[in-house]
Design an enzyme around this catalytic site. Structure first.
Site, short mmCIF file in Angstrom:
data_model
loop_
_atom_site.label_atom_id
_atom_site.label_comp_id
_atom_site.label_asym_id
_atom_site.label_seq_id
_atom_site.Cartn_x
_atom_site.Cartn_y
_atom_site.Cartn_z
N LYS A 139 79.12 51.76 38.98
CA LYS A 139 78.26 52.08 37.83
C LYS A 139 76.83 51.83 38.24
O LYS A 139 76.57 51.04 39.14
CB LYS A 139 78.61 51.20 36.63
CG LYS A 139 78.17 51.76 35.31
CD LYS A 139 79.13 52.83 34.82
CE LYS A 139 78.66 53.51 33.58
NZ LYS A 139 79.73 54.32 32.98
N ASP A 179 76.01 58.83 31.67
CA ASP A 179 76.49 57.83 30.71
C ASP A 179 75.41 57.84 29.62
O ASP A 179 74.67 58.83 29.49
CB ASP A 179 76.64 56.45 31.37
CG ASP A 179 77.43 55.46 30.50
OD1 ASP A 179 78.66 55.52 30.48
OD2 ASP A 179 76.81 54.64 29.80
P1 NDP Z 1 74.73 59.44 24.75
O1 NDP Z 1 73.46 58.90 25.30
O2 NDP Z 1 74.98 60.90 24.80
O3 NDP Z 1 74.93 58.98 23.24
C1 NDP Z 1 74.96 57.64 22.90
C2 NDP Z 1 75.12 57.53 21.40
O4 NDP Z 1 75.34 56.17 21.06
C3 NDP Z 1 73.86 57.94 20.66
O5 NDP Z 1 74.22 58.41 19.38
C4 NDP Z 1 73.10 56.63 20.57
O6 NDP Z 1 72.15 56.58 19.52
C5 NDP Z 1 74.22 55.65 20.32
N1 NDP Z 1 73.83 54.34 20.88
C6 NDP Z 1 73.47 54.07 22.16
N2 NDP Z 1 73.14 52.78 22.31
C7 NDP Z 1 73.28 52.24 21.10
C8 NDP Z 1 73.09 50.93 20.59
N3 NDP Z 1 72.66 49.93 21.38
N4 NDP Z 1 73.37 50.73 19.28
C9 NDP Z 1 73.79 51.74 18.49
N5 NDP Z 1 73.99 53.00 18.92
C10 NDP Z 1 73.74 53.24 20.19
O7 NDP Z 1 75.88 58.65 25.52
P2 NDP Z 1 77.42 59.01 25.65
O8 NDP Z 1 77.91 59.72 24.44
O9 NDP Z 1 77.62 59.63 26.98
O10 NDP Z 1 78.07 57.55 25.74
C11 NDP Z 1 78.58 56.86 24.60
C12 NDP Z 1 79.57 55.80 25.05
O11 NDP Z 1 80.65 56.43 25.75
C13 NDP Z 1 79.03 54.75 26.02
O12 NDP Z 1 79.70 53.53 25.78
C14 NDP Z 1 79.44 55.27 27.39
O13 NDP Z 1 79.53 54.25 28.35
C15 NDP Z 1 80.81 55.84 27.04
N6 NDP Z 1 81.37 56.84 27.95
C16 NDP Z 1 80.67 57.97 28.26
C17 NDP Z 1 81.24 58.91 29.09
C18 NDP Z 1 80.56 60.20 29.40
O14 NDP Z 1 81.17 61.02 30.07
N7 NDP Z 1 79.36 60.46 28.93
C19 NDP Z 1 82.56 58.69 29.71
C20 NDP Z 1 83.23 57.51 29.24
C21 NDP Z 1 82.64 56.62 28.40
P3 NDP Z 1 70.60 56.82 19.84
O15 NDP Z 1 70.47 58.27 20.13
O16 NDP Z 1 69.90 56.36 18.64
O17 NDP Z 1 70.30 55.97 21.04
O1 2IT Z 2 82.12 55.49 31.65
C1 2IT Z 2 82.46 56.53 32.25
O2 2IT Z 2 83.63 56.73 32.60
C2 2IT Z 2 81.42 57.54 32.50
N1 2IT Z 2 80.29 57.37 32.09
C3 2IT Z 2 81.76 58.78 33.29
C4 2IT Z 2 81.71 58.50 34.77
C5 2IT Z 2 81.84 59.70 35.66
O3 2IT Z 2 81.72 59.49 36.88
O4 2IT Z 2 82.07 60.82 35.20
#
Ligand code: NDP
Ligand code: 2IT
Length: 458
Positions: A139, A179
């Site tokens: 990461k 992420d």
């Molecule tokens: P994005 O940046 O696209 O979206 C994040 C969302 O979560 C936004 O709505 C954001 O609000 C909100 N958010 C972020 N930080 C906070 C906080 N501290 N408190 C409250 N709300 C918060 O990220 P992703 O959708 O990609 O990621 C979301 C989660 O999923 C994370 O935990 C990430 O690690 C996990 N994840 C992502 C993957 C991926 O492929 N993208 C894969 C697996 C897991 P705001 O816009 O106001 O910041």
């Molecule tokens: O938390 C996760 O699994 C991710 N943000 C996706 C990682 C990736 O390499 O696609």
């Protein structure tokens, strides 16, 4: 292990192996509560495995697995639109390469520090193992905040970030992706800089644009995968998404596509959030509006209520869990759903929770769900669809051949069904049927442990 038992074994001068490793890990990584939390959960699940397999202790496997193979911290200097020099901190933790090249996302968020990257990297080892693909765990990220920055500022930051990162990564070495705060725009800027610095056009980053090596379904994969996983949990209860009321926290990449797939399977998503607050729309949240506000205009979620009179907005994101629902998909960030929120969900009749985010439920919340027989899908299993499809992007890049949406989506679905099956079988084998937290940790760990043992002391 209950504190009393720990104290008595300490008093007798002998300490259980798992407790010893937990103590060492906390001492060695002070001030990193998120990392401690992730290690606590995994190692506590492994107690019966450690008992059954004495070589784990003999070979000091747990001490080795909690120590990253390599940690890189670097300065990221960049210039803002006013010409002022700015500096942020960059991280890449290459945690474990027993199963393949390091693989895992990059997070750009002001809360990022080494403890967050370490917890995410540690989780990634077992998540990637569960996918069944050849990927180690890593990461990275930065405390850079993309919010309120212009495209040019984001580009200059991404280029500077890659000016250091490129030395440490490679299509067969370490493959980053997105992420929080890192989506298609950021991956594209970083890929451009990688190409310029190395002359290589290869699969060094996943989540690339579809015109330059990206995979169909990668954008949708985490959200879709989470719903596919949850659907398996619902099937075990002779239930389905049809007619269910769903709450999805967040409104980013994971949340948007979780909404899309849950809706496609017949559910109604009534609430979503961002870091400022949440919206509730009893008629179901209109995803086109959310996509435009969040993906195109990069605005706040409260703007939604200006366009949809049936919707209400509340400041503060925690209140979202008070909304009555059958299924909850926490998809924003770590520790966003605590024990009290979990009790409220149970009281309101929630039957299934699948973590779209990484570690969104606190340990107290997880306990409430397990104690109350709520089907609970932990992040390392339920959100593995994103990295799994990244793995599929790597395969397509190696082959120099793109696959169709249907083909890729089908593979994603099969992977999620298999992860559910492995977690369920492991939970049964170790006498904890229905506990997919323990099942996922055990199934993910066993493969890594076997590979580490086979590869010797490396
Ligand atoms: P994005 O940046 O696209 O979206 C994040 C969302 O979560 C936004 O709505 C954001 O609000 C909100 N958010 C972020 N930080 C906070 C906080 N501290 N408190 C409250 N709300 C918060 O990220 P992703 O959708 O990609 O990621 C979301 C989660 O999923 C994370 O935990 C990430 O690690 C996990 N994840 C992502 C993957 C991926 O492929 N993208 C894969 C697996 C897991 P705001 O816009 O106001 O910041
Ligand atoms: O938390 C996760 O699994 C991710 N943000 C996706 C990682 C990736 O390499 O696609």
């Amino acid at each position: 292990m209950p504190t009393a038992t720990l104290e008595s074994s300490k008093a007798e001068g002998k300490m259980e192996y798992v407790d010893k490793v937990l103590e060492i890990t906390k001492k060695r990584n002070p001030g990193e509560p998120e990392f401690h939390q992730a290690v606590d959960e995994v190692l506590n699940s492994l107690r019966p495995v450690v008992k059954k397999n004495p070589e784990i202790e003999q070979l000091n496997l747990l001490e080795r697995i909690v120590e990253p193979e390599r940690q890189i911290i670097f300065r990221v200097p960049w210039q803002d639109d006013k010409g002022k020099m700015q500096v942020n901190r960059g991280f890449r933790i290459q945690f474990n390469s027993a199963l393949g090249p390091y693989k895992g996302g990059l997070r750009f968020h002001p809360s990022v520090y080494i403890g967050i990257i370490k917890f995410l990297g540690f989780e990634q080892i077992f998540k990637n193992s569960l996918t069944g693909l050849m990927m180690g765990g890593a990461k990275g990220g930065s405390d850079f905040d993309p919010k309120g920055k212009s495209d040019s500022e984001v580009m200059r930051f991404c280029q500077s970030f890659m000016n250091e990162l490129y030395r440490h990564i490679g299509a067969d070495t370490d493959v980053p992706a997105g992420d929080i705060g890192v989506g298609g725009r950021e991956v594209a800027y970083m890929f451009g800089q990688w190409k310029k610095l190395t002359k290589l056009f290869n699969g060094v980053l996943t989540g690339k644009g579809l015109d330059f090596g990206g995979s169909l379904v990668r954008t949708e994969a985490t959200g879709y995968g989470c719903v596919y996983f949850c659907d398996e949990m619902l099937k075990d209860r002779k239930e389905s998404f049809k007619g269910k009321t769903v709450v999805v926290s967040g409104s980013g990449n994971v949340a948007i596509y979780a909404h899309q797939k849950a809706t496609a399977l017949g559910a109604k998503v009534v609430a979503m959030s961002d870091s400022n607050g949440y919206i509730y729309d009893k008629n179901g949240i209109n995803l086109n509006t959310i996509k435009r506000l969040k993906e195109v205009e990069r605005k706040r979620i409260k703007e939604y209520v200006n366009e949809h009179k049936s919707a209400e907005y509340q400041e503060g994101c925690n209140g979202i869990w008070q909304i009555k629902c059958d299924v909850a998909l926490p998809s924003a960030t770590q520790n966003e759903l605590d024990g009290n929120a979990a009790k409220t969900l149970v009281k309101n009749g929630c039957i299934a929770v699948a973590e779209g985010a990484n570690m969104p439920c606190t340990p107290e919340a997880v306990k409430v769900f397990l104690d109350n027989k709520v089907s609970f899908g932990p992040g390392k299993a339920a959100n593995a669809g994103g990295v799994a499809t990244s793995g599929l992007e790597m395969s397509q890049n190696s082959q120099r051949l793109p696959w169709t949406f249907e083909e890729t989506d089908k593979k994603l679905n099969t992977i999620m069904v298999n992860i559910h099956k492995s977690a369920k079988e492991a939970s049964e084998e170790y006498g904890m049927p229905g506990n997919l937290v323990a099942g996922s940790n055990i199934a993910g760990f066993m493969k890594v442990a076997r590979a580490m043992i086979a590869q010797g002391l490396v």
